[in-house]
Each structure stands twice: as C-alpha cells, then as structure tokens.
Enzyme design. Structure first.
Site, PDB file in Angstrom:
ATOM      1  N   ASP A  70       0.821  -1.218   0.057  1.00 25.32           N
ATOM      2  CA  ASP A  70      -0.020  -0.137  -0.140  1.00 25.32           C
ATOM      3  C   ASP A  70       0.766   1.205  -0.041  1.00 25.32           C
ATOM      4  OD1 ASP A  70       1.259  -0.134   2.680  1.00 25.32           O
ATOM      5  OD2 ASP A  70      -0.735  -0.466   3.314  1.00 25.32           O
TER       6      ASP A  70
ATOM      7  N   GLU B  60       0.234  -9.265  -0.948  1.00 25.07           N
ATOM      8  CA  GLU B  60      -0.524  -8.438   0.024  1.00 25.07           C
ATOM      9  C   GLU B  60      -1.811  -7.536  -0.287  1.00 25.07           C
ATOM     10  OE1 GLU B  60       0.959  -5.454   3.220  1.00 25.07           O
ATOM     11  OE2 GLU B  60       1.936  -7.264   4.093  1.00 25.07           O
TER      12      GLU B  60
ATOM     13  N   GLU C  42      -2.294   5.168   2.920  1.00 28.56           N
ATOM     14  CA  GLU C  42      -2.145   3.452   2.549  1.00 28.56           C
ATOM     15  C   GLU C  42      -3.386   2.913   2.217  1.00 28.56           C
ATOM     16  OE1 GLU C  42      -0.472   5.092   5.109  1.00 28.56           O
ATOM     17  OE2 GLU C  42       1.570   4.619   4.625  1.00 28.56           O
TER      18      GLU C  42
ATOM     19  N   HIS D  31       6.030   5.454  13.037  1.00 29.29           N
ATOM     20  CA  HIS D  31       6.375   6.066  12.078  1.00 29.29           C
ATOM     21  C   HIS D  31       5.414   6.948  11.187  1.00 29.29           C
ATOM     22  CE1 HIS D  31       5.320   3.532   8.739  1.00 29.29           C
ATOM     23  NE2 HIS D  31       5.699   2.391   9.574  1.00 29.29           N
TER      24      HIS D  31
ATOM     25  N   ARG E 143       2.295   8.539   9.355  1.00 37.88           N
ATOM     26  CA  ARG E 143       1.897   9.963   8.973  1.00 37.88           C
ATOM     27  C   ARG E 143       1.028  10.439   9.744  1.00 37.88           C
ATOM     28  NH1 ARG E 143       3.991  12.184   3.564  1.00 37.88           N
ATOM     29  NH2 ARG E 143       5.623  10.920   3.068  1.00 37.88           N
TER      30      ARG E 143
ATOM     31  N   HIS F 206      13.017   5.651  13.035  1.00 39.09           N
ATOM     32  CA  HIS F 206      12.873   5.898  11.628  1.00 39.09           C
ATOM     33  C   HIS F 206      13.472   7.067  10.924  1.00 39.09           C
ATOM     34  CE1 HIS F 206      10.495   6.225   7.842  1.00 39.09           C
ATOM     35  NE2 HIS F 206       9.736   5.030   7.975  1.00 39.09           N
TER      36      HIS F 206
HETATM   37  C1  UD1 Z   1       6.516   5.062   3.843  1.00 42.75           C
HETATM   38  C2  UD1 Z   1       5.122   4.577   3.233  1.00 42.75           C
HETATM   39  C3  UD1 Z   1       4.558   3.826   4.329  1.00 42.75           C
HETATM   40  C4  UD1 Z   1       5.470   2.648   5.077  1.00 42.75           C
HETATM   41  C5  UD1 Z   1       6.818   3.363   5.456  1.00 42.75           C
HETATM   42  C6  UD1 Z   1       7.611   2.519   6.072  1.00 42.75           C
HETATM   43  C7  UD1 Z   1       4.116   6.003   1.830  1.00 42.75           C
HETATM   44  C8  UD1 Z   1       3.101   6.891   1.441  1.00 42.75           C
HETATM   45  N1  UD1 Z   1       4.391   5.822   3.167  1.00 42.75           N
HETATM   46  O1  UD1 Z   1       6.303   6.005   4.730  1.00 42.75           O
HETATM   47  O2  UD1 Z   1       3.272   3.076   3.766  1.00 42.75           O
HETATM   48  O3  UD1 Z   1       4.720   2.182   6.177  1.00 42.75           O
HETATM   49  O4  UD1 Z   1       7.164   4.089   4.488  1.00 42.75           O
HETATM   50  O5  UD1 Z   1       8.768   2.677   6.546  1.00 42.75           O
HETATM   51  O6  UD1 Z   1       4.088   5.214   0.769  1.00 42.75           O
HETATM   52  N2  UD1 Z   1      13.949   8.748   4.840  1.00 42.75           N
HETATM   53  C9  UD1 Z   1      15.278   9.100   4.795  1.00 42.75           C
HETATM   54  N3  UD1 Z   1      15.933   7.910   4.244  1.00 42.75           N
HETATM   55  C10 UD1 Z   1      15.354   6.465   4.234  1.00 42.75           C
HETATM   56  C11 UD1 Z   1      13.615   6.430   4.427  1.00 42.75           C
HETATM   57  C12 UD1 Z   1      13.122   7.806   4.654  1.00 42.75           C
HETATM   58  O7  UD1 Z   1      15.926   9.903   4.991  1.00 42.75           O
HETATM   59  O8  UD1 Z   1      16.017   5.379   3.981  1.00 42.75           O
HETATM   60  C13 UD1 Z   1      13.317  10.033   5.124  1.00 42.75           C
HETATM   61  C14 UD1 Z   1      13.182  11.070   3.743  1.00 42.75           C
HETATM   62  O9  UD1 Z   1      13.666  12.396   4.484  1.00 42.75           O
HETATM   63  C15 UD1 Z   1      11.880  11.000   3.455  1.00 42.75           C
HETATM   64  C16 UD1 Z   1      11.169  10.682   4.645  1.00 42.75           C
HETATM   65  O10 UD1 Z   1      11.802   9.828   5.493  1.00 42.75           O
HETATM   66  O11 UD1 Z   1      11.479  12.187   2.811  1.00 42.75           O
HETATM   67  C17 UD1 Z   1       9.790   9.937   4.502  1.00 42.75           C
HETATM   68  O12 UD1 Z   1       9.953   9.164   3.689  1.00 42.75           O
HETATM   69  P1  UD1 Z   1       8.417   8.628   3.054  1.00 42.75           P
HETATM   70  O13 UD1 Z   1       8.622   7.067   2.151  1.00 42.75           O
HETATM   71  O14 UD1 Z   1       7.819   9.566   2.336  1.00 42.75           O
HETATM   72  O15 UD1 Z   1       7.352   8.109   4.056  1.00 42.75           O
HETATM   73  P2  UD1 Z   1       7.735   7.136   5.325  1.00 42.75           P
HETATM   74  O16 UD1 Z   1       7.021   7.800   6.394  1.00 42.75           O
HETATM   75  O17 UD1 Z   1       8.654   6.426   5.292  1.00 42.75           O
HETATM   76  N1  UDP Z   2      12.383  -3.428  10.223  1.00 44.95           N
HETATM   77  C1  UDP Z   2      13.829  -3.280  10.279  1.00 44.95           C
HETATM   78  N2  UDP Z   2      14.733  -2.704  10.852  1.00 44.95           N
HETATM   79  C2  UDP Z   2      14.308  -1.517  11.692  1.00 44.95           C
HETATM   80  C3  UDP Z   2      12.888  -1.597  12.031  1.00 44.95           C
HETATM   81  C4  UDP Z   2      11.904  -2.399  11.191  1.00 44.95           C
HETATM   82  O1  UDP Z   2      14.163  -4.141   9.406  1.00 44.95           O
HETATM   83  O2  UDP Z   2      14.864  -0.757  12.481  1.00 44.95           O
HETATM   84  C5  UDP Z   2      11.538  -4.116   9.473  1.00 44.95           C
HETATM   85  C6  UDP Z   2      10.634  -4.971  10.361  1.00 44.95           C
HETATM   86  O3  UDP Z   2      11.086  -6.325  10.586  1.00 44.95           O
HETATM   87  C7  UDP Z   2       9.498  -4.950   9.456  1.00 44.95           C
HETATM   88  C8  UDP Z   2       9.595  -3.737   8.490  1.00 44.95           C
HETATM   89  O4  UDP Z   2      10.794  -3.489   8.729  1.00 44.95           O
HETATM   90  O5  UDP Z   2       9.687  -6.158   8.512  1.00 44.95           O
HETATM   91  C9  UDP Z   2       8.289  -2.930   9.040  1.00 44.95           C
HETATM   92  O6  UDP Z   2       8.670  -1.563   8.194  1.00 44.95           O
HETATM   93  P1  UDP Z   2       7.882  -0.187   8.649  1.00 44.95           P
HETATM   94  O7  UDP Z   2       7.666  -0.410  10.086  1.00 44.95           O
HETATM   95  O8  UDP Z   2       8.869   0.811   8.556  1.00 44.95           O
HETATM   96  O9  UDP Z   2       6.844  -0.248   7.689  1.00 44.95           O
HETATM   97  P2  UDP Z   2       5.359  -0.951   7.835  1.00 44.95           P
HETATM   98  O10 UDP Z   2       5.285  -2.297   8.081  1.00 44.95           O
HETATM   99  O11 UDP Z   2       4.788   0.130   8.929  1.00 44.95           O
HETATM  100  O12 UDP Z   2       4.689  -0.645   6.484  1.00 44.95           O
END
Ligand code: UD1
Ligand code: UDP
Length: 371
Positions: free
Chosen positions: A99, A121, A135, A209, A211, A242
């Site tokens: 999602d 999924e 999502e 984490h 939003r 995160h």
């Molecule tokens: C995203 C997904 C969410 C998922 C989550 C898992 C969307 C809208 N959201 O949310 O569904 O649960 O990932 O973690 O698709 N950033 C870094 N390095 C990284 C990752 C993120 O710096 O490796 C920072 C960046 O500034 C980025 C921000 O985090 O702009 C947010 O990342 P984004 O993918 O937009 O949203 P998530 O909250 O991570």
């Molecule tokens: N995870 C990881 N390292 C971390 C935290 C989570 O590898 O420090 C893994 C966790 O085992 C799971 C996935 O990341 O498989 C969950 O990701 P996240 O919580 O970012 O996203 P969501 O599942 O909510 O979409």
C-alpha cells in the site's frame, strides 16, 4: 510456457523485505521467468539495508528519495521513471506490494501501458480512507487496477469478494513476511547491540512512524513510555528510530538522553528480528511488525485506532490501544503486571501462514502462464 519477463517494483523497507522472498523464488525458476528488480528508492538507506541482507542487486534504480518528500513528488517521479522502463522492457507482468505510494504509482504506470498487475498482500482494509493515510486509499486503488490478487488470509479474500473482484483471480498464500523471517533466522547475527539487551530487564521494542501519528499522537505515546520507564526500574526500551525527519525531531524532543531508553539507527532486518526475539513486548504503529511479532511469540500493542490486520486481534496476539497517553500507559502496565494476560497474548497462534507464501505466488504465476 515461453519465458516471461516479470518486473518486481518496490521502494520502501517493508516492501523490500516482503518482496525479497518472491524475487528469490522467481530467480530459482530462471528457465520460466526473467526477473527484473526495479527499485524506486522511495526510501534510500532503509531500502539499501534490506537489499544488502537479501543480496539483491536491482536491475533499475530510480533513486527518487528526497528529504521530506511530498506524496505528489513521489508519485510523479515514480510514474515517469517507470513509464520509460516499461516502454523499453515491455514486461509481461508487474508485481507490486501492499500500500505504499511507490506501489500505487507503479500499478498506475503499469495500467497505462496495459501490463497485467499482480498485487502481493492484496485485500487489507480499514475502510477509513484517512487511517492509515495514504495507505488505505493506495491499496484500494491498486486492487481496482490489479489482475491477480495474492492475499495473506481468508479474511482479506473476503474483503475482495465483497468488492466483486473475481474469485478465480484471488489466491490465499499467507504473508511473505513469514518467509522473510525464515530466511533471517537462518543467518548468523552478531552485533554489540545484542550485548546491551541484558536479560535482567524486560525490553520493550518501540517503533513509530505513521504519517497520521506525526505530532500530538506521537508525543502522547512517548510520554506514556517515559512514565512506564520511570515507574518500572526493571523495564527498558529499545527504539530503532525511523529516518523520517518528523519522527527524528519528535524523538529528539521527548526521548533523547533518558535512562533505560536506547535509541538506535534503523537496524538491518536480520538484526532487527533478533532484537525482536528478545523483546518482552512490541509497541508499534507498523503494519509489518503486527505480522512478524506473533511469529516470535511476542505480544503487540498497536498504536493506532484501527488495524487492517484483524486476524491478529482475533488470534489474540494484538491489542489496538490507540495513541492516547493514559490508555497506552495502562495497556503496557497490564502486560507488565498481569501474567495471565501476557501468557495468553504471547501464546496465541500466528495467523499469517507457514513461510511458503512466495512458493505459492510463483506457482500461481506458472499456472497462469501454463500453455
Ligand atoms: C513510507 C510509506 C509507508 C510505510 C513506510 C515504511 C508511503 C506514503 N508511505 O512512509 O506506507 O509504512 O514507508 O517505513 O508510501 N527517509 C530517509 N531515508 C530513508 C527513508 C526515509 O532519509 O531510507 C526520510 C526522507 O526524508 C523521506 C522521509 O523519510 O522524505 C519520509 O519517507 P516516505 O517514504 O515519504 O514516508 P514514510 O513515512 O517512510
Ligand atoms: N524493520 C527493520 N529494521 C528496523 C525496524 C523495522 O528491518 O529498524 C523491519 C521490520 O522487521 C518489518 C519492516 O521493517 O519487516 C516494517 O517496516 P516499517 O515499520 O517501516 O513499515 P510498515 O510495516 O509499517 O509499512
């Protein structure tokens, strides 16, 4: 059957973890499938950690991540990047997961090229379009475009049937998260963090984490966690933070420099699973953790008002506790003080399958293309 080109598209940490077993399984069947791994890099560091653990080298990397990116920015760059690749490669099928905005944009880009879409999924629902945001809308939109639906459970199948999706195209496979755990459990993990998780303490594993939890909901939960640690000297918290800048700021504001609250960088998934296996309880708003923790017999308190994973509620492994400070505090207290409640939650059965979801998905693809 002719060899088919399957494009597997993902961009964030959880998609990567849950698609990795599918990629491995497709690669085992090279004579049938030419597997193209296309990462959007909606996440960068957190995605690369997963690629490293699973030893996956992407065929294409769109490298779209920007600091504080907006949903529209992700959607636009992913769609344009994928359009160019799809026009060049002409895949027979595009597989997307779950999602995220990457998954939705990839499904739409595939649809525009009239390429069949397999949704791994599929079928999870809260039917509240702002929880989780964005999502819930993403997964409904993807399921309106998809051709094959790989659902984790009977209940998710039912959601799709209620939406008039064709039963013949829905396959109950279990969740590939469990396949990923089977792999990480086979790896030898050594890390100084593991020495810090001493057995004289009950460790709470905290991740947050989403939003919709940015701002006050997160502040409330962090305050509840601080109260718990203050009142229970035998309790400690480990939180891989995160990389979202908003999460980083709120954690800094409330949880930094606190006794018995250990803040760490995002962990590689094999180490993370090891840490989870040592936790007393999991406190999280993550989707993936709700599926994984029951496989380690660890109770989960879900920091949301609703969950799209009611199977865990039914099995008794999860409790939805929202983000209100007092409620979260009481829910943790109950698990710390009431052995009966704790035992019941930790011994409940894992409803997400036996770790063969990726084998089943690939076997469906074989049948789909069988002459
Ligand atoms: C995203 C997904 C969410 C998922 C989550 C898992 C969307 C809208 N959201 O949310 O569904 O649960 O990932 O973690 O698709 N950033 C870094 N390095 C990284 C990752 C993120 O710096 O490796 C920072 C960046 O500034 C980025 C921000 O985090 O702009 C947010 O990342 P984004 O993918 O937009 O949203 P998530 O909250 O991570
Ligand atoms: N995870 C990881 N390292 C971390 C935290 C989570 O590898 O420090 C893994 C966790 O085992 C799971 C996935 O990341 O498989 C969950 O990701 P996240 O919580 O970012 O996203 P969501 O599942 O909510 O979409």
């Amino acid at each position: 059957m002719d060899r088919k080109k399957i494009a597997v598209v993902f961009g964030t940490r959880p998609e990567a973890i849950k698609m990795a077993p599918v990629i491995k399984e497709l690669e085992k069947n090279q004579h049938h499938f030419d597997t193209q791994v296309i990462v959007t890099a909606q996440h960068r560091e957190m995605l690369d950690q997963v690629l490293k653990v699973f030893k996956i080298e992407p065929t294409y990397d769109l490298d779209v991540m920007k600091k504080n990116q907006s949903l529209s920015e992700i959607t636009i760059s992913v769609m344009k990047g994928l359009e160019d690749i799809f026009l060049k490669e002409l895949p027979d099928m595009v597989l997307v997961h779950g999602d995220t905005t990457t998954s939705f944009a990839a499904a739409l880009a595939a649809y525009y090229q009239q390429i069949p879409i397999g949704h791994v999924e599929a079928g999870l629902r809260t039917y509240d379009k702002y929880f989780p945001f964005p999502e819930e809308a993403n997964r409904q939109l993807i399921d309106n475009l998809a051709d094959l639906f790989f659902v984790p459970t009977e209940l998710t199948k039912k959601n799709l049937l209620n939406e008039n999706k064709p039963e013949a195209n829905i396959f109950v496979t279990g969740n590939t998260a469990i396949d990923a755990i089977t792999y990480t459990k086979s790896l030898k993990v050594e890390h100084p963090l593991l020495d810090k998780l001493t057995t004289d303490k009950k460790w709470i594993l905290l991740t947050m984490h989403r939003r919709e939890n940015h701002g006050e909901p997160m502040r409330n939960v962090f305050k509840a966690v601080k109260r718990i640690v203050d009142e229970h000297k035998d309790v400690a918290v480990v939180m891989p933070v995160h990389l979202s800048p908003t999460v980083q700021r709120l954690v800094k504001e409330l949880l930094e420099d606190q006794d018995r609250i250990l803040l760490v960088e995002p962990l590689e998934v094999d180490l993370f699973h090891k840490v989870m296996s040592r936790a007393y309880l999991v406190l999280t708003d993550s989707g993936g953790l709700q599926e994984e923790a029951p496989a380690f017999d660890i109770p989960v308190l879900v920091l949301r008002d609703t969950t799209e994973r009611p199977e865990g509620l039914e099995a008794g492994t999860l409790k939805v506790v929202g983000t209100e400070q007092e409620r979260v505090f009481q829910a943790i207290n109950e698990l710390l003080n009431n052995e009966k409640v704790y035992d019941k939650m930790s011994k409940a059965a894992n409803p997400y399958g036996d770790g063969t979801a990726s084998i089943e998905i690939v076997s469906v693809l074989m049948n789909f293309y069988a002459d």
